[in-house]
Design a protein around this motif. Sequence first.
Motif, short mmCIF file in Angstrom:
data_model
loop_
_atom_site.label_atom_id
_atom_site.label_comp_id
_atom_site.label_asym_id
_atom_site.label_seq_id
_atom_site.Cartn_x
_atom_site.Cartn_y
_atom_site.Cartn_z
N UNK A 29 -8.52 8.17 -9.40
CA UNK A 29 -8.82 8.30 -7.97
C UNK A 29 -8.37 7.05 -7.22
N UNK A 30 -8.61 5.87 -7.78
CA UNK A 30 -8.15 4.63 -7.15
C UNK A 30 -6.63 4.63 -7.00
N UNK A 31 -5.94 5.06 -8.05
CA UNK A 31 -4.48 5.08 -8.02
C UNK A 31 -3.98 6.07 -6.96
N UNK A 32 -4.58 7.23 -6.93
CA UNK A 32 -4.20 8.24 -5.93
C UNK A 32 -4.38 7.69 -4.52
N UNK A 33 -5.55 7.10 -4.26
CA UNK A 33 -5.83 6.57 -2.93
C UNK A 33 -4.90 5.40 -2.60
N UNK A 34 -4.60 4.57 -3.58
CA UNK A 34 -3.68 3.46 -3.35
C UNK A 34 -2.28 3.94 -2.99
N UNK A 35 -1.78 4.91 -3.74
CA UNK A 35 -0.45 5.45 -3.43
C UNK A 35 -0.45 6.19 -2.10
N UNK A 36 -1.53 6.89 -1.83
CA UNK A 36 -1.65 7.59 -0.56
C UNK A 36 -1.60 6.60 0.61
N UNK A 56 6.30 -5.57 -0.79
CA UNK A 56 4.87 -5.31 -0.53
C UNK A 56 4.39 -4.18 -1.43
N UNK A 57 5.19 -3.14 -1.54
CA UNK A 57 4.82 -1.99 -2.38
C UNK A 57 4.69 -2.42 -3.84
N UNK A 58 5.63 -3.19 -4.35
CA UNK A 58 5.59 -3.64 -5.75
C UNK A 58 4.37 -4.49 -6.00
N UNK A 59 4.10 -5.47 -5.13
CA UNK A 59 2.93 -6.33 -5.33
C UNK A 59 1.63 -5.54 -5.19
N UNK A 60 1.59 -4.58 -4.28
CA UNK A 60 0.40 -3.74 -4.14
C UNK A 60 0.17 -2.92 -5.40
N UNK A 61 1.23 -2.38 -5.97
CA UNK A 61 1.10 -1.59 -7.20
C UNK A 61 0.68 -2.46 -8.38
N UNK A 62 1.22 -3.67 -8.47
CA UNK A 62 0.78 -4.59 -9.52
C UNK A 62 -0.71 -4.88 -9.39
N UNK A 66 -3.75 -4.04 -12.06
CA UNK A 66 -4.66 -5.08 -12.54
C UNK A 66 -6.11 -4.67 -12.29
N UNK A 67 -6.38 -4.10 -11.14
CA UNK A 67 -7.73 -3.62 -10.82
C UNK A 67 -8.16 -2.50 -11.77
N UNK A 68 -7.25 -1.60 -12.09
CA UNK A 68 -7.55 -0.51 -13.02
C UNK A 68 -7.81 -1.05 -14.42
N UNK A 69 -7.02 -2.02 -14.84
CA UNK A 69 -7.23 -2.66 -16.14
C UNK A 69 -8.60 -3.33 -16.18
N UNK A 70 -8.96 -3.98 -15.08
CA UNK A 70 -10.27 -4.64 -15.00
C UNK A 70 -11.41 -3.63 -15.12
N UNK A 71 -11.25 -2.45 -14.54
CA UNK A 71 -12.29 -1.41 -14.65
C UNK A 71 -12.53 -1.04 -16.11
N UNK A 72 -11.46 -0.79 -16.84
CA UNK A 72 -11.60 -0.49 -18.27
C UNK A 72 -12.16 -1.70 -19.02
N UNK A 73 -11.73 -2.91 -18.64
CA UNK A 73 -12.19 -4.12 -19.30
C UNK A 73 -13.69 -4.31 -19.17
N UNK A 74 -14.22 -4.05 -17.99
CA UNK A 74 -15.67 -4.13 -17.79
C UNK A 74 -16.37 -3.10 -18.67
N UNK A 137 3.88 5.44 -15.03
CA UNK A 137 4.97 6.36 -14.69
C UNK A 137 4.85 6.86 -13.25
N UNK A 138 3.63 7.12 -12.83
CA UNK A 138 3.38 7.57 -11.46
C UNK A 138 3.83 6.48 -10.48
N UNK A 139 3.50 5.23 -10.77
CA UNK A 139 3.92 4.12 -9.91
C UNK A 139 5.44 3.98 -9.89
#
Length: 158
Positions: A29-36, A56-62, A66-74, A137-139
């Motif tokens: 959902x975060x990825x979808x909203x971010x791309x949207x 800007x797009x590349x840095x935003x995707x990175x 990182x935020x998604x990785x952090x979610x799994x990490x927590x 792949x989506x990114x």
Amino acid sequence: MIPTPPVSGFGGYALAALVTLAVTALVVLMHYRGLEGLARRYSGRRHPRHRSAMLVIIFALLGLHVLEIACYGVAYWGLDQLPGIGLARGAVDISLFDGVYLSAMAYSTVSFGDISPDGALRVMAGMEAIAGLMLIAWSASFTYLEMARLWQDRGGPE
């Protein structure tokens, strides 16, 4: 710290699976909203610095990855705190940073090195590898489409 009863056997795997489903739903959902948001911000825009929008797009995707990785990490860190769920091999007591590191290895499908999942944590690692592959792949697809759109009239980057 509050003592917790051990969660082992089927219960441990069921809990790991539920946490995995919740975190995976959150990151998709975060990825979808971010791309949207990126698509809305940059679609149809033509301005003198339109090619710099790709940076800007590349840095935003990175940042999004990182935020998604952090979610799994927590989630790894939290599950590792419960006795009987499993552990991250290679770390006597997994820290939050260790959880994020383990997550980055699974998400990027690099593989596991000095820290690897054991027990029910393997459920999350397997699902995270699939989700990470799909989200990366989506990114990449999104980046390709935006680059083609932004650079189509100018013949490439400046």
